[in-house]
Scaffold this active site. Structure first.
Site, PDB file in Angstrom:
ATOM      1  N   GLU A 131       0.822  -1.219   0.000  1.00  0.00           N
ATOM      2  CA  GLU A 131       0.000   0.000   0.000  1.00  0.00           C
ATOM      3  C   GLU A 131       0.853   1.264   0.000  1.00  0.00           C
ATOM      4  OE1 GLU A 131      -3.890  -1.918   2.265  1.00  0.00           O
ATOM      5  OE2 GLU A 131      -2.538  -0.626   3.414  1.00  0.00           O
ATOM      6  N   GLU A 171      -6.064  -7.600  -1.536  1.00  0.00           N
ATOM      7  CA  GLU A 171      -6.426  -7.876  -0.143  1.00  0.00           C
ATOM      8  C   GLU A 171      -7.940  -7.778   0.016  1.00  0.00           C
ATOM      9  OE1 GLU A 171      -4.584  -5.398   2.785  1.00  0.00           O
ATOM     10  OE2 GLU A 171      -2.588  -5.526   1.902  1.00  0.00           O
TER      11      GLU A 171
END
Length: 972
Positions: free
Chosen positions: A466, A559
């Site tokens: 991320e 995810e």
């Protein structure tokens, strides 16, 4: 005589002591004042490889941090200081060299830096958790061969502190170092108190002659539609002597046949001259292979592996060094798909729909082992997964991890040590420029590439989780990891190898050159591709939502997570009685329910089974649980439905909307209560088997949004002349709906909608019912896929199942046991013997078409175990045919019942048979590999379950069956 050429691991006889309690210097410890081999305070037996905290837990000097709230009783490094976890490690070893032999002392990883003392001499191991260290100790060894080694290990420079509210990565200080970031705690793990200080990976001696082999690089290139293949190899050679070394450099490629026989396919010898003290790079002439066996990911084909051995012989000495590694011929490509916007992977030219999971690490205290890695990776293969993502806050995984990924066919996404929470995107924002030492980060990254690059399972490098690395690091990684032209997607259709060869550097001379580098987990074909937070969600979902048009808008979700409650036995084994209290169900004004967990569950990061405002409590759909056992059983029902629906929803839109999905996460590196398919003790949840069903290469499924039956074919072959049998069963054991869809075809790599399952629209449908789907070949009734659902009418619940628990359905279980040492394989033939409707032509026998899978069990050397048979032998003839090679050893057990209906949610478990069994003792034998579990059988139906496990010496195993209709019964 001298030493044998090769590597010797130093993993025995280590001692440890807190540095502040040792008054001696490193020089004294390794000369005049070594600790006694029988340790006395402050010295203790140490776990090496391992961490300080792993040693303290092993010696029971601190409580088990994974049990209950015991982690709160251990000093955190932020409170006690770095000195408290600065430790000495000590061992002795024998090594006496002959003329012109040399020896290096190797540390494959230390956290975070260390001083090494050997026989009074000092060397420094510089900072960095993910780097190898090698020290030439040839001139330091003691003449009598007895050597004393002491290592003073320092914790990370910036261990940080834990805010009162916890947080993702604590106060983020750990991000200033090049180290694993999860150690300050996350929303799925409590802080690791010593921040994993220690000698956490392998220590070894490597003995060579005058010339040493360093970091060979193996690469395969493919031409003419994979018929013409070349193996490229480049090696670093170090001449440790003070004279020119005239060498014969050999490379041998072989394949292992049955019976440990190796077939040598290539043998090449080259002459190399190396100046005194020099280090040279040598590239072998490429080796040609015609149609070699290719390595395929799980579900696509075999994981064919060759053994590559490189040796160097020095004139006047003989064999100086050798190196070997298994190698898989395979090509991995990817591009951003124009139809979905997601990254689309291809292996050996075939598209692969990614269904896998996120991986943190095997154990939070770095108690890593080949045995545990093997179980972890095989579990992922058992779930039919094809990719694991090594998350950036965890480890650069170890070669043993990759070894089993190579064997079981798991592609690996390996991230470097950057996370958005810690490196510039957290709350509060911290470390916007990443780690303090960028050169150190890049050194560790390059060294990691060299350590892992020869593994066929390694699919791609990613800069961070991320987040992208700082600009200079990102730029350097893009340059270092640029693709060789052979591995750019267009090369297959471009100039021939002959045209390219004169102008191209050999691909094995690249640092990698064969795998893409993606700068971050939400960039370039992942999530929305732009780095916005567009992964997730991470909580319970309505199962039908996974199939809806508006569920997730991007092509590849890196995810998406949900619940992960383990079985009740795991709660009892990992928590004191106050942790056995189930959540309170608090009704809210909006009609939803909020779960209030006990403090121990909260500490272990429990995710509730409700999301007020969006998702009603999924456990309460089955009725209010009465105790821990009832709660955990109902949680398993939800786990199965939740994760099967997740993967089936994604697969329903294969290529039309999605290219892949990775579930957050597959397991916990501690005793956590969220996002897992098996717990830290290695017991599977029902979600494990929901995934196993949904991710089959060939699969039949029900679209929960449209109620259309779908066929999924992820293989490279078209399915033709197949049929689907759909049967609905009510709680009375009747079959009110039965339909067969015949003469169906399913193209390769496609999901095909077949027909609506319209029982809910029929006259007077049952409020709760069972649906069994079977996809089979019309030619021989061979079952390709079987999928069992329990369903309410739209908007309904499952509460009628509560009274169904009282219905006892008869079962006959026929077992055959094979034993090889401490390894067991048990085949259980389980039949629901309640009466099947005569008017239906049901495929009750379940003649499954067995796919080719890795077998850990050598069936040729098994001993058939023949316990006394219980009453009943109606299936004996059939079992004798099934096991004709063994022919005996069959045991039949009957579970009596008078009801007719579905034997619902059967669960098998393996236990140690103990005469002195204590009340409440956890008798489970773990891990166990089941071909299926949490399964159901309709009247007359038969299933064969295969069970594989190891037993501790002196233990006799027994098999227990439980189920929705069954209390605990010993069936073997």
């Amino acid at each position: 005589m001298g030493e044998v050429i090769g590597k010797r691991v130093l993993d025995k006889g280590w001692l440890a002591a807190r540095s502040t309690e040792v008054e001696l210097t490193g020089n004294q410890l390794t000369t005049t004042n070594p600790p006694s081999s029988v340790p006395t305070s402050p010295w203790m037996e140490a776990v090496v490889p391992g961490t300080v905290l792993a040693t303290l837990v092993n010696k029971q000097l601190v409580p088990d941090p994974f049990y209950g709230l015991e982690n709160e009783a251990i000093f955190d490094i932020a409170d006690c200081g770095r000195e408290y976890y600065t430790f000495w490690f000590f061992t002795t070893f024998e090594c006496k060299l002959s003329n012109n032999q040399h020896v290096d002392l190797n540390f494959r990883a230390v956290n975070y830096s260390a001083e090494v003392y050997l026989n009074g001499y000092k060397e420094m191991l510089p900072k960095g958790m993910f780097r190898r260290h090698s020290i030439d100790v040839t001139d330091i060894l003691h003449p009598d061969g007895q050597n004393l080694l002491a290592v003073l290990v320092y914790p990370p420079d910036h261990p940080g502190s834990i805010p009162s509210k916890g947080g993702q990565g604590g106060d983020h200080e750990i991000g200033k170092d090049v180290a694993a970031q999860y150690v300050e705690g996350w929303d799925w793990i409590a802080p690791i108190r010593d921040r994993n200080t220690g000698i956490w990976d392998e220590v070894s001696l490597s003995v060579t002659g005058p010339v040493k082999i360093v970091d060979p690089h193996l690469v395969s290139s493919f031409f003419d539609n994979y018929e013409r293949v070349y193996l490229h190899a480049t090696v670093e050679l170090v001449n440790k002597s003070n004279s020119v070394a005239e060498c014969s450099l050999n490379i041998q490629v072989g394949t292992e046949l049955e019976g440990n026989v190796c077939l040598v396919e290539h043998l090449q010898t080259q002459h190399v001259s190396i100046p005194a003290g020099a280090q040279v790079q040598y590239t072998f002439p490429k080796l040609f292979f015609y149609k070699p066996n290719l390595w395929w990911p799980n579900g696509m084909g075999k994981q064919s592996l060759y053994n590559v051995e490189i040796t160097v012989d020095v004139n006047g000495f003989g064999e100086s060094d050798s190196w070997n590694h298994h190698f898989g011929f395979r090509k991995i490509e990817s591009h951003i798909d124009s139809a979905t916007g997601g990254r689309l992977f291809k292996v050996n030219g075939q598209p692969i729909f990614i269904r896998g999971g996120n991986w943190i690490l095997s154990d939070g205290l770095l108690r890593l082992s080949k045995k545990r890695y093997k179980t972890d990776i095989k579990f992922h293969a058992d779930m039919n997964f094809n990719m694991m993502r090594c998350w950036g806050g965890g480890l650069a995984e170890r070669p043993e991890f990759y070894h089993y990924c190579d064997i079981y066919g798991l592609l690996v996404w390996q991230e470097f040590w950057i996370t958005g929470d810690v490196d510039g995107r957290g709350d509060p924002v911290s470390n916007p420029d990443g780690p303090l030492d960028h050169d150190l980060f890049l050194f560790c990254a390059r060294d990691t590439v060299k350590l892992l690059r020869n593994h066929p399972s390694l699919a791609l490098w990613v800069g961070g989780n991320e987040q992208v690395p700082p600009t200079d690091i990102n730029s350097a990684l893009k340059t270092d990891l640029q693709l060789h032209p052979y591995f750019e997607s267009s090369i297959h259709h471009g100039p021939s190898e002959e045209e390219l060869s004169p102008v191209l550097m050999d691909p094995s001379q690249y640092l990698d050159g064969t795998r893409i580098y993606v700068q971050g987990s939400m960039w370039d074909g992942f999530a929305n591709g732009k780095g916005d937070f567009t992964d997730g969600p991470y909580e319970i979902q309505n199962p039908e939502d996974f199939f809806k048009d508006d569920y997730y808008q991007y092509g590849f979700n890196p995810e998406v997570g949900s619940v992960g409650m383990p079985v009740a036995a795991t709660i009892r084994a990992t928590m004191p009685p106050e942790g056995w209290q189930i959540p309170l169900f608090k009704k809210l004004p909006n009609g939803y329910v909020k779960e209030v967990p006990n403090p121990i569950w909260d500490y272990h990061k429990y995710i509730p089974y409700s999301k007020p405002g969006l998702v009603h409590d999924q456990i309460l759909l089955y009725g209010t649980p009465t105790d821990l056992d009832d709660f955990c059983l109902k949680a398993q029902l939800v786990n199965y439905i939740q994760y099967r629906a997740l993967l089936e929803g994604w697969t329903s839109r294969m290529w039309s909307k999605y290219t892949g999905v990775l579930i957050w996460k597959t397991q916990n590196p501690w005793t956590g209560l969220r996002g897992q398919f098996y717990d830290h003790l290695h017991d599977q949840t029902a979600g494990f088997y929901g995934c196993r069903s949904a991710a089959e290469p060939i699969h039949v499924q029900l679209n929960l949004a449209t109620y259309f039956i779908e066929i999924v074919n992820t293989t490279s072959e078209e399915l033709s002349d197949v049929a689907i049998e759909a049967s609905v069963w009510n709680l009375e054991g009747e079959c009110p709906y039965y339909k067969v869809f015949e003469k169906l075809n399913a193209p390769s790599k496609r999901t095909v909608s077949i027909s609506e399952m319209n029982y809910p629209k029929s006259k007077n449908p049952e409020p709760v019912y069972f649906l069994l789907l079977k996809l089979y070949k019309m030619s021989d009734d061979g079952i390709l896929s079987r999928n069992f659902y329990w369903l309410p009418l739209p908007g309904g619940d499952y509460k009628l199942l509560e009274q169904y628990r009282e219905k006892k359905i008869p079962l006959t279980i026929t077992s055959l046991t094979f034993i090889k040492g401490t390894s067991y394989e048990i085949r259980m033939h389980i039949q629901n013997t309640s009466k099947a409707p005569d008017s239906r032509s049901l495929l009750s026998s379940n003649n499954f078409i067995q796919e080719s899978r890795n077998q850990d069990f050598d069936m040729s050397s098994l001993e058939a175990h023949a316990p006394e048979r219980k009453k009943g032998n109606s299936l004996f003839q059939k079992m004798s045919q099934n096991f004709s090679r063994e022919g005996s050893g069959v045991k039949v057990t009957e579970i009596n019942g008078t009801g007719t209906g579905v034997a619902f949610f059967l669960h098998l478990s393996v236990h140690a048979s103990k005469k002195d069994h204590k009340d409440g003792e956890d008798t489970r034998i773990l891990p166990v590999h089941y071909s299926d579990n949490y399964f159901s059988l309709v009247p007359g139906e038969v299933m064969t379950i295969t069970i594989n496990f190891e037993v501790p010496p002196g233990i006799t195993p027994s098999i227990t069956l439980t189920g929705w209709n069954y209390s605990e019964s010993t069936v073997l």
